[in-house]
Write a protein that holds these residues in place. Structure first.
Motif, short mmCIF file in Angstrom:
data_model
loop_
_atom_site.label_atom_id
_atom_site.label_comp_id
_atom_site.label_asym_id
_atom_site.label_seq_id
_atom_site.Cartn_x
_atom_site.Cartn_y
_atom_site.Cartn_z
N ASP A 116 -42.55 17.91 -32.42
CA ASP A 116 -43.09 17.15 -33.54
C ASP A 116 -42.98 15.65 -33.30
OD1 ASP A 116 -43.71 19.48 -34.85
OD2 ASP A 116 -41.99 19.42 -36.22
N LYS A 117 -41.90 15.23 -32.63
CA LYS A 117 -41.70 13.80 -32.37
C LYS A 117 -42.84 13.23 -31.54
CE LYS A 117 -38.43 10.36 -30.76
NZ LYS A 117 -37.02 10.06 -30.44
N TRP A 118 -43.36 14.03 -30.59
CA TRP A 118 -44.43 13.55 -29.71
C TRP A 118 -45.74 14.29 -29.92
CZ3 TRP A 118 -43.62 8.98 -28.14
CH2 TRP A 118 -42.32 8.53 -27.84
N GLN A 119 -45.87 14.95 -31.08
CA GLN A 119 -47.14 15.58 -31.48
C GLN A 119 -47.62 16.60 -30.43
OE1 GLN A 119 -48.82 14.76 -34.70
NE2 GLN A 119 -46.64 14.29 -34.81
N VAL A 120 -46.71 17.46 -30.00
CA VAL A 120 -47.02 18.49 -29.00
C VAL A 120 -47.18 19.84 -29.69
CG1 VAL A 120 -46.16 19.71 -26.96
CG2 VAL A 120 -45.80 17.23 -27.18
N ASP A 121 -48.23 20.59 -29.34
CA ASP A 121 -48.47 21.92 -29.91
C ASP A 121 -47.79 22.99 -29.06
OD1 ASP A 121 -50.13 20.87 -31.91
OD2 ASP A 121 -51.91 21.00 -30.62
N ILE A 122 -47.04 23.88 -29.72
CA ILE A 122 -46.52 25.08 -29.03
C ILE A 122 -47.62 26.13 -29.08
CG2 ILE A 122 -44.75 26.88 -29.03
CD1 ILE A 122 -42.90 24.85 -30.43
N VAL A 123 -48.15 26.53 -27.92
CA VAL A 123 -49.35 27.36 -27.88
C VAL A 123 -49.13 28.75 -27.28
CG1 VAL A 123 -50.90 25.37 -27.84
CG2 VAL A 123 -50.11 26.35 -25.67
N GLY A 124 -47.90 29.10 -26.93
CA GLY A 124 -47.69 30.44 -26.38
C GLY A 124 -46.38 30.54 -25.63
N GLY A 125 -46.23 31.65 -24.91
CA GLY A 125 -45.01 31.90 -24.15
C GLY A 125 -44.73 33.39 -24.05
N ASP A 126 -43.47 33.72 -23.86
CA ASP A 126 -43.09 35.12 -23.68
C ASP A 126 -41.60 35.27 -23.99
OD1 ASP A 126 -43.36 37.81 -23.06
OD2 ASP A 126 -43.13 37.52 -20.91
N THR A 127 -41.18 36.47 -24.32
CA THR A 127 -39.76 36.78 -24.45
C THR A 127 -39.48 38.08 -23.71
OG1 THR A 127 -40.10 38.03 -26.52
CG2 THR A 127 -39.53 35.68 -26.72
N THR A 128 -38.29 38.17 -23.15
CA THR A 128 -37.88 39.39 -22.48
C THR A 128 -36.37 39.49 -22.56
OG1 THR A 128 -38.12 40.70 -20.45
CG2 THR A 128 -37.62 38.36 -20.17
N SER A 129 -35.81 40.60 -22.10
CA SER A 129 -34.36 40.79 -22.14
C SER A 129 -33.72 40.25 -20.87
CB SER A 129 -34.03 42.28 -22.30
OG SER A 129 -34.61 43.03 -21.24
N SER A 130 -32.44 39.92 -21.00
CA SER A 130 -31.68 39.39 -19.86
C SER A 130 -30.32 40.05 -19.82
CB SER A 130 -31.52 37.88 -20.00
OG SER A 130 -30.55 37.38 -19.10
N TYR A 131 -29.84 40.34 -18.61
CA TYR A 131 -28.50 40.91 -18.44
C TYR A 131 -27.50 39.87 -17.96
CZ TYR A 131 -31.00 45.35 -18.74
OH TYR A 131 -31.80 46.39 -19.16
N THR A 132 -27.97 38.64 -17.72
CA THR A 132 -27.12 37.62 -17.10
C THR A 132 -26.99 36.34 -17.93
OG1 THR A 132 -29.01 36.81 -15.83
CG2 THR A 132 -27.60 38.44 -14.77
N GLY A 133 -27.44 36.33 -19.16
CA GLY A 133 -27.37 35.12 -19.96
C GLY A 133 -28.74 34.64 -20.37
#
Length: 354
Positions: A116-133
């Motif tokens: 928001d500070k620099w007027q940037v749009d979040i337009v996507g990504g991904d999530t997955t599981s992790s066993y190491t952090g």
């Protein structure tokens, strides 16, 4: 709430359902197989960072909100370092079971504050599981006119070498946090060995005294991309000849510019900007403050070169310090100390332990 209760798509929806599009170049954001971006007559800038728990951050002393903010800012900083304007961002997370939905919401709160500070749009990504952090992968997309883009390879003989802000504070903030962490774990270990349950209970609420060192912590935990400096340069009509942000240390970054530009440099120790708290902390830890400023990293200030004709303009801009000049390659890369001794500039900054 456990993340499994929402599932991957439920979590993504919860984190992104109220995102408002800010840029005309964002035609379609989160919600389909791809984001749709439009950049007619512009060059597209793309940068990405992968941050790993235990390598790039320690959740012992950085909370998830600050981590989200910092994760976004270090990518936004790369776009500014090319003299561009950040527009969009994708965010991918690998999350272990120890994190709750509320934890990830905290991360996104910090992330969105930075965007928001620099007027940037979040337009996507991904999530997955992790066993190491926790693992964080962020890509930032920006734009610039072809003629405005600044690379690392444009520095010329007699150009002036400039930096924004001050250097070494983020590194000293890290040293401070690491020291207090070591003290904490030693006290826990001693309490366990002695069977002192009361001491263990008190240590559960352990809070170090950081009074007088707030600036160092801010520089380490609340990274700021220097878009304000880019705006000042544009207003002054200055286009740097070479530029990059200082993530791995001044010496390392300056050597990158010299190598890619085929030039040498002379920088002056007396001109390197160092905050008072940084100097005090370095003395307290028996460390050379100039070495910290040269090699500490994570300052995310801008290092850039400008034509010598811009000297007067540069001197009138608050927050920029002239630290040296570019030379012919045959004269080497030199640090001139306060007592006028000359040493070869060497990179001792952070590198990934691969």
């Amino acid at each position: 709430m456990e993340i499994a209760k929402l599932g991957e798509f439920g979590l993504i929806d919860r984190l992104t359902n109220d995102i408002e599009i800010k840029n005309a170049s964002t035609k379609y954001g989160v919600g389909d197989d791809c984001a749709v971006l439009s950049y007619p007559d512009k060059e597209v800038l793309v940068t990405t960072d992968l941050l790993m728990e235990g390598v790039h951050f320690d959740l012992t002393y950085i909370d998830l909100k600050h981590l989200g903010y910092k994760s976004a800012m270090v990518n936004i900083s790369d776009i500014f370092a090319m003299n561009g304007t950040p527009r969009q961002m994708t965010v991918s997370l690998a999350i272990s079971k120890r994190f709750s939905v509320e934890d990830i919401e905290e991360f996104y709160t910090g992330l969105r504050l930075a965007c928001d500070k620099w007027q940037v749009d979040i337009v996507g990504g991904d999530t997955t599981s992790s066993y190491t952090g926790l693992a964080i992968s962020i890509t930032c997309i920006g734009e610039a006119q072809k003629e405005d883009i600044v690379y690392r390879n444009g520095a010329k003989n007699t150009d002036l070498v400039c930096v924004s802000g001050d250097l070494g504070a983020a590194y000293m903030g890290l040293q401070l946090l690491e020291r207090e962490k070591a003290v904490y774990y030693q006290q826990v270990e001693d309490a366990k060995k002695s069977g002192n349950k009361r001491a263990l209970e008190e240590l559960a609420h352990f809070q170090p005294d950081f009074s007088g060192k707030e600036y160092l912590l801010q520089r380490q935990l609340q990274t700021e991309a220097r878009g304000d400096i880019i705006e000042k340069l544009r207003e002054a009509g200055i286009r740097p000849t070479a530029m990059m942000d200082i993530s791995d240390g001044l010496s390392s970054e300056l050597l990158h510019i010299c190598k890619q530009s085929g030039v040498g440099c002379r920088i002056y120790e007396k001109n390197i900007p160092i905050d008072y708290q940084t100097a005090v902390m370095a003395e307290e830890m028996n460390m050379n403050v100039t070495t910290c400023a040269l090699n500490g990293g994570e300052d995310y200030e801008l290092l850039f070169t400008v034509p010598i004709g811009d000297h007067e303009k540069i001197e009138q801009i608050d927050g920029i310090k002239l630290i040296g000049h570019i030379t012919e390659e045959k004269f080497g890369k030199v640090l001139v100390t306060r007592d006028n001794q000359e040493f070869e500039l060497k990179a001792q900054g952070w590198t990934a332990p691969i």
